[in-house]
Structure formats: C-alpha cells, structure tokens
Design an enzyme around this catalytic site. Structure first.
Site, mmCIF file in Angstrom:
data_model
loop_
_atom_site.group_PDB
_atom_site.id
_atom_site.type_symbol
_atom_site.label_atom_id
_atom_site.label_comp_id
_atom_site.label_asym_id
_atom_site.label_seq_id
_atom_site.Cartn_x
_atom_site.Cartn_y
_atom_site.Cartn_z
ATOM 1 N N THR A 43 0.718 -1.268 0.000
ATOM 2 C CA THR A 43 0.000 0.000 0.000
ATOM 3 C C THR A 43 0.749 1.322 0.000
ATOM 4 O O THR A 43 0.736 1.965 -1.009
ATOM 5 C CB THR A 43 -1.053 0.017 1.102
ATOM 6 O OG1 THR A 43 -0.840 -1.032 1.996
ATOM 7 C CG2 THR A 43 -2.404 -0.152 0.543
ATOM 8 N N ALA A 95 0.375 5.317 8.790
ATOM 9 C CA ALA A 95 0.142 4.005 9.410
ATOM 10 C C ALA A 95 -0.875 4.084 10.544
ATOM 11 O O ALA A 95 -1.614 3.124 10.787
ATOM 12 C CB ALA A 95 1.456 3.424 9.923
ATOM 13 N N CYS A 116 -4.401 4.649 8.220
ATOM 14 C CA CYS A 116 -4.790 3.693 7.180
ATOM 15 C C CYS A 116 -4.625 2.252 7.658
ATOM 16 O O CYS A 116 -3.532 1.849 8.059
ATOM 17 C CB CYS A 116 -3.934 3.929 5.931
ATOM 18 S SG CYS A 116 -4.278 2.752 4.610
ATOM 19 N N THR A 165 -1.817 0.021 5.995
ATOM 20 C CA THR A 165 -0.444 0.512 6.105
ATOM 21 C C THR A 165 0.078 0.203 7.499
ATOM 22 O O THR A 165 -0.629 0.391 8.480
ATOM 23 C CB THR A 165 -0.408 2.042 5.879
ATOM 24 O OG1 THR A 165 -0.953 2.327 4.590
ATOM 25 C CG2 THR A 165 1.004 2.592 5.958
#
EC number: 3.4.25.2
Length: 189
Positions: free
Chosen positions: A12, A172, A175, A178
């Site tokens: 990603t 991170a 998302c 991530t």
C-alpha cells in the site's frame, strides 16, 4: 488505491520526497489479502539500474513485480534516461491488453527527477518534490507537505529521513492497509 479484487495481494503506502539534492522513497511493509494482513515485512522499495534509480510500488503485488521487470528492461534500453524509460513503459502499459489489467502504481526517482507512473499509464512529475501513492498515500502526502512547508526554524533543521519516517508513521496510524515497518532507499547528489 481501491482494492478491486479481494483474492489478490496488495501492498500500500509509498512516499517520495526530494529535498536539498537528496531523494528518498519509503514504503510500509504490509501486504493485505482482502481484509487480512498476510505479511508485515514486505519490501516494496527497490533499487534498479545499478543503484541509480529507486522505485516503490502500491497495488497488487504480482502486478507490481511485472512492472518492475518491464521498467528494468526499459532502463537497460535507455540507460541514464529515466523519464524516457518511464514514458516507454507507460506506452506499453496503455497499449498492451495484458498490462492494461495490472492494478499497480509506481514512484520512480533518480538523482534528478521523481515520477509517478499511474495505473492508467500516465507519467507525472510532482510539482513540489513530494509524491505518494497507495491507500495511505494521501495521509503520508499531507503529513510530508505540512512538515516540509513549515517555516519555523525547527522544521528547517529536520532531516529528510525524519520527515519521511514521521509522515509514514502518521499514514500508518490512519490507514488500516499501512503499517509502520518502513523501508527507505535514498539517493544523494
């Protein structure tokens, strides 16, 4: 990047920042299959062309490796001409029936230019030296822009590595596709 097929493995968030004659591409390590994390330590950032080019991918993992191979071939055919190699790859991507179905995007950079190659076969150079792709790309992009464009003395002294790491960690946190297992590659002039 929207995950169209839950049976494919996806990778990603990729972030590229060019600043003060340095460029870094960073990627997270998470690979997802549908809504399941399959791997936490994937390497989505690679060096190509005798370490003169760095690249990162987001999207379907198998599709991205196909594009890496194609890009390597174009770089061998056009050594030292990253833009030309990327445009040639984009032409193939648009015209080839098989390649048109690939679900991936790439960021590529050398000592002088950073480029985003989209899933539609577009080749784009970011205006401000910052580019991001993948499901966490917009979060990483916003964080990186905020850190780079701040005018106080503290931000002017931040290292490029710090900016990239901070922006990726923010992505991170937001998302779900991530993670914060960040791998970076750097080219400096």
């Amino acid at each position: 990047m929207e995950h169209k097929d839950n049976s494919k493995m996806y990778g990603t968030t990729i972030l590229c920042i060019r600043r003060n004659n340095h460029v870094i591409i960073a990627g997270d390590g998470q690979v997802s299959l549908g809504h399941t994390v399959m791997k936490n330590s994937a390497k989505k950032v690679k060096r190509l062309a005798n370490d003169t080019v760095i690249t990162g991918f987001a999207g379907a993992t198998a599709d991205a490796f196909t594009l890496f191979e194609r890009l390597e071939g174009k770089l061998e055919k056009h050594p030292g001409q990253l833009l030309r190699a990327c445009v040639e790859l984009a032409k193939d991507w648009r015209m080839d029936r098989y390649l048109r179905r690939l679900e991936a995007m790439m960021i590529v950079a050398d000592k002088s230019v950073s480029l985003v190659i989209s899933g539609n076969g577009d080749v784009l150079e970011p205006e401000n030296g910052i580019a991001a792709i993948g499901s966490g790309g917009n979060y990483a992009l916003a964080a990186a822009k905020a850190l780079c464009e701040s005018n106080d003395k503290f931000s002017q002294n931040m290292t490029l590595e710090y900016i990239v790491t901070t922006a990726m960690n923010i992505a991170a946190e937001i998302c779900i596709y991530t993670n914060n297992n960040i791998i970076m590659e750097k080219i400096e002039d």
